[in-house]
Each structure stands twice: as structure tokens, then as C-alpha cells.
Design a protein around this motif. Structure first.
Motif, PDB file in Angstrom:
ATOM      1  N   ALA A 406      39.851  46.807  32.109  1.00 25.62           N
ATOM      2  CA  ALA A 406      39.303  47.849  32.983  1.00 25.62           C
ATOM      3  C   ALA A 406      38.104  47.339  33.769  1.00 25.62           C
ATOM      4  N   LEU A 407      37.261  46.539  33.100  1.00 23.74           N
ATOM      5  CA  LEU A 407      36.105  45.976  33.808  1.00 23.74           C
ATOM      6  C   LEU A 407      36.548  45.011  34.903  1.00 23.74           C
ATOM      7  N   THR A 408      37.604  44.199  34.606  1.00 26.12           N
ATOM      8  CA  THR A 408      38.117  43.278  35.625  1.00 26.12           C
ATOM      9  C   THR A 408      38.647  44.041  36.822  1.00 26.12           C
ATOM     10  N   ILE A 409      39.432  45.117  36.539  1.00 20.06           N
ATOM     11  CA  ILE A 409      39.950  45.939  37.641  1.00 20.06           C
ATOM     12  C   ILE A 409      38.795  46.565  38.413  1.00 20.06           C
ATOM     13  N   ALA A 410      37.803  47.017  37.679  1.00 17.28           N
ATOM     14  CA  ALA A 410      36.651  47.638  38.344  1.00 17.28           C
ATOM     15  C   ALA A 410      35.917  46.635  39.229  1.00 17.28           C
ATOM     16  N   ARG A 411      35.771  45.388  38.686  1.00 15.45           N
ATOM     17  CA  ARG A 411      35.112  44.367  39.516  1.00 15.45           C
ATOM     18  C   ARG A 411      35.932  44.058  40.770  1.00 15.45           C
ATOM     19  N   GLY A 412      37.300  43.971  40.616  1.00 16.28           N
ATOM     20  CA  GLY A 412      38.153  43.749  41.792  1.00 16.28           C
ATOM     21  C   GLY A 412      38.015  44.889  42.788  1.00 16.28           C
ATOM     22  N   GLY A 413      38.016  46.128  42.285  1.00 16.46           N
ATOM     23  CA  GLY A 413      37.823  47.271  43.177  1.00 16.46           C
ATOM     24  C   GLY A 413      36.471  47.233  43.863  1.00 16.46           C
TER      25      GLY A 413
END
Length: 497
Positions: A406-413
Motif C-alpha cells: 500500500a505504501l508503494t502504491i501510495a508513493r507511486g500515486g
């Protein structure tokens, strides 16, 4: 939870950590009896009122009473749940003096004392039988112990067994009196053991031999409390044990409970005499102990009530207005006194190995049968706990993985949002630049041309106005010139054709 933390105070020591876990496991497992009993009583009687629920007359009352007994057995270290109390001696000695003699362990006995008038006869007999078995079994264990604190712990279980005998005999007042006397007696014994422990850096009998010569004041307090626990008059233990023995000999189940109470009294004298003999005989060498005066004050501050608390029993009986045990005559008093004196003589004169004979090794191991609850309950439960811990670890790792994803997706977003922001910012800046260029062209180009045309027209008009003087000859002259110009233009045009 507090007991777990206090027993495990020196958590770096494996034996302390193991003892804390064992105490938590045994007592909390026994607590299930209390919870299930409450649910059964409320379900059968339809109310949480204790009197109404236990007097409902259903079979649930007896079952609930037995479950309450299970809860008391865990808290008060009754057979077969007594092992945790001996192991709890891995904690600090002041903890043993407070929790494991007068407060925490007392909770089970207090529970049964409060509920005794409402328990069924079948439940009361079971309570007395459990107490009788415990007072003998724990007394034998105490007699075979070679560590002073563990001996006192086994003695605690044995004395609470005597209290359960009184409850089972239908005289909870006798149990209450012995509970009060035992609290002062056993606390002073534990504090004296702590004084000896400071002097010899341990509580094993091999370490404590002769320490009484070096610490006479502590030994005197210990001896006074020991004699009170044995039931020697006129000390408090004599009066409370006399009440218990009288209850056991005159109450229901006297054929069983009377001999068990006398046997427990005999064993009390034996193991306390053995402890006194080992503490007194031997070398008196010791090391200096800081705070001796404070420790002596603590010991004697409890030893004096241990000796004289019996004087308060009469007024206490009157204040509580509870039924006293039916007197069993002078025979009960004499039998209790003979048992106490006989136990003291046996413990002082006869070596423990000879006294217990073939049962000595079994008693030294805690009277364990087929591995005991450690093999049948402790290890399986700890194995389940370890599996639960592994499962929790896997679940934690999975949750952590989901969190990382989730943190990786959040960073990508976040990066995409940043790029969109920069793109929108670039478009906005381009629009602003075009706007500034259009504005400049508008202001300097079209507006300038229009303003110049207007200025030219206005200038031409101003000049044209100068021709309008109002004089006829001027107008005729202008008309003549205009006509000549027009004719010239027409003539030129005709020539071109």
C-alpha cells in the motif's frame, strides 16, 4: 497480570520467566470456572442476584458450586494446582510475603468463604475433601523441601487447605479466622526468610544452616511465627486451628475431614520444626547486611500480630455475627494440641528421610504423578501458544507486506500526482505567457493603430475646420480649386482609357 509481572521480575532468569508463565496459565485457566459458573447461574435463575441464583434448587447450583471450587483451587494453590505457588518463589521475597501469603492466594479462600452459606451440601463436601487432600499433600511436600521459601510456599497451600476444610464443614467463620492469623504469620515468616537470604545470598537449607545464630532477632521473629503456625497456645494460630479442627470434627463429613485436619496440623509442626532446627544448628558465619534495622522492624511488626491476633477473634465473631463451630469438647482442643506438639517433636528429632521413608523422593519432586499438570496441561498449552505465536508472526508479516504494498502504491500515486501537478503548472504558465503576448500585441498593435487613425482623423478634421472661415471668396476659391482638381483627375482617367 500483576502476579505474572512480579514473579517474573528477574525476567532474565529462565526459572523466573517459566514460573511467571506457569502461574499465569494455572490461575487464569482456573478462573474459567468462575466465569462459566456465573453464566450458568444467570442462565438457570434468570437473574444475577447471587442468593436467587444459588437457591434456584436446580442441578446448575451444584455444578456452578464445583466450578467456583475450581476457581478457588487455582488461586489458592490447591491440589492438583499447587505447583505454580512453589515455583513462584523465583520472584522477590517481598512479593512472596505480600501476594503469596496474605492477598493474592487468599482470593480463592475468600471466594468460598463468602459463598459458603449458599453452596449445596454436595459442593461443601467436595470443598472440604479438596482442602483435606491439599493440607496433607502440600504438608508432605513442605516437609521434603530443601529451600526455605519453597517450604513456606508449600505450607501456604497446606494452610489454605485447612481453611477449605472449615468451609466444607459448614463453618466459614473458622476459615476466616485462620485466614487472618495465617496472613500475619506467613508474612513474617517470609520477611525473615528474606533477611536470611540477604545474609547468606540464598534460601537453600545448605546455605542457611546456622544463620539463626548470626541473625538472632530475625530468627526469634521467625520462631515465634513458626510456633504460631504450628498452633501452640497462646499464639493466634492455636485459636484459629482450634476453630478449624472443631469444625472438622463436628461438621458434616467429620469422619473424613477430622483426620485430615489433624494430619495437616501434625505436618505443620513437623516442617516448621525441621526449618527451625536447620536454621539454628550449624555455623553462625554471615556477611554484613545493609538495612538490618528496617528488616527487623518489618519482621517484628508482623510477628507481634501473629502472636497476639487471637485476642481479637472474640470481638470479631461478635461483629460479624456468623455461626461459630459447634464445640467438640476438650477432645478437639487436646487432639489439636497433641498433633501440633507431636509434629514439632517429629520434625526436630527425626530426619526427614526416615520420617517419610520411601515417599521422600516422590515428595521432594512435588508428588508428581505421570508428569503432572506440566506434562498433561502445561506443555501442550505452551506448544499451542508457540504455534499461535508463529501464526501471529505470519499474520504480522502478511499485514506488513500489505502495508508495504500500500505504501508503494501510495508513493507511486504521489509521484504521478506530482507529475500531473507539474504538467498543469506548465500549461498554466504557457497560457499566462500567451495571454501576456496577446495583451502586449493588443496594447501595442491594434490599439496603437486605432489610436493613430483616430489621431490622424482628428488632425485632418482640425485642418479641415481651418478652411471653413465663413468668407464667400474663400469658399469660391476652394470650390474652384476642388473643381480643377476633379477635372484634372477625370482628364487623366480619360487619357488612360
Amino acid at each position: 497480570m500483576c502476579s505474572y509481572l512480579l514473579i517474573g521480575f528477574w525476567f532474565q532468569r529462565p526459572e523466573a520467566a517459566n514460573a511467571a508463565s506457569r502461574a499465569f496459565l494455572y490461575t487464569r485457566s482456573a478462573d474459567l470456572g468462575l466465569y462459566v459458573a456465573v453464566f450458568m447461574l444467570i442462565g438457570s435463575a434468570g437473574t444475577s442476584e447471587i442468593t436467587a441464583s444459588l437457591e434456584s434448587g436446580s442441578s446448575a447450583s451444584t455444578t456452578a458450586g464445583l466450578l467456583l471450587l475450581l476457581a478457588a483451587m487455582g488461586k489458592s494453590a490447591q491440589v492438583p494446582l499447587q505447583d505454580w505457588l512453589m515455583r513462584a518463589m523465583a520472584g522477590p521475597t517481598p512479593v512472596s510475603a505480600l501476594l503469596h501469603s496474605a492477598t493474592l492466594v487468599a482470593a480463592g479462600a475468600i471466594l468460598l468463604i463468602r459463598w459458603a452459606p449458599l453452596l449445596t451440601p454436595e459442593t461443601l463436601f467436595a470443598v472440604g475433601l479438596v482442602g483435606g487432600i491439599t493440607t496433607v499433600a502440600a504438608g508432605v511436600i513442605a516437609l521434603a523441601e530443601r529451600d526455605l521459601k519453597r517450604l513456606l510456599a508449600a505450607s501456604t497451600a497446606s494452610q489454605y487447605g485447612l481453611m477449605l476444610i472449615a468451609v466444607g464443614a459448614g463453618v466459614p467463620l473458622a476459615a476466616l479466622l485462620h485466614l487472618l492469623a495465617h496472613a500475619a504469620i506467613k508474612s513474617s515468616l517470609f520477611l525473615a526468610a528474606g533477611d536470611f537470604q540477604h545474609a547468606r545470598e540464598g534460601t537453600g537449607f545448605d546455605q542457611l544452616k546456622g544463620v539463626g545464630h548470626a541473625r538472632p532477632w530475625a530468627f526469634a521473629g521467625f520462631a515465634l511465627a513458626a510456633l504460631a503456625l504450628a498452633g501452640i497456645p497462646p499464639l493466634s494460630g492455636f485459636f484459629s486451628k482450634d476453630a478449624v479442627i472443631a469444625a472438622a470434627l463436628s461438621g458434616q463429613g467429620a469422619a473424613w475431614l477430622g483426620p485430615l485436619a489433624l494430619a495437616g496440623t501434625l505436618l505443620t509442626g513437623a516442617y516448621m520444626a525441621r526449618a527451625l532446627r536447620l536454621l539454628w544448628q550449624g555455623s553462625g558465619d554471615t556477611r554484613p547486611v545493609a538495612g538490618t534495622g528496617w528488616m527487623r522492624a518489618g519482621i517484628w511488626g508482623l510477628a507481634i500480630p501473629a502472636a497476639g491476633l487471637g485476642l481479637a477473634f472474640g470481638p470479631l465473631e461478635t461483629m460479624l455475627d456468623l455461626p461459630a463451630p459447634e464445640t467438640a469438647g476438650i477432645g478437639a482442643i487436646l487432639s489439636g494440641l497433641v498433633a501440633a506438639l507431636g509434629g514439632l517433636a517429629l520434625g526436630w528429632l527425626v530426619p526427614v528421610k526416615r520420617l517419610l521413608g520411601p515417599a521422600h523422593q516422590w515428595a521432594a519432586s512435588g508428588l508428581v504423578v505421570a508428569g503432572g499438570l506440566t506434562a498433561w496441561v502445561g506443555r501442550p498449552v505452551m506448544a499451542v501458544a508457540r504455534q499461535c505465536d508463529r501464526l501471529e508472526g505470519h499474520l504480522y508479516a502478511a499485514a506488513l507486506g500489505v502495508g508495504h504494498t500500500a505504501l508503494t502504491i501510495a508513493r507511486g500515486g504521489e509521484r504521478l500526482e506530482q507529475r500531473l501537478y507539474l504538467a498543469v503548472l506548465g500549461v498554466g504558465r504557457a497560457n499566462l505567457a500567451v495571454g501576456r503576448w496577446v495583451r502586449g500585441g493588443d496594447e501595442r498593435g491594434i490599439d496603437g493603430l486605432i489610436f493613430a487613425l483616430v489621431a490622424g482623423v482628428r488632425a485632418l478634421g482640425a485642418r479641415a475646420r481651418t478652411l471653413q472661415s465663413g468668407l464667400i471668396h474663400h469658399s469660391l476659391a476652394i470650390s474652384a480649386v476642388a473643381t480643377a482638381v476633379l477635372l484634372a483627375i477625370l482628364f487623366s482617367a480619360s487619357l488612360s482609357f
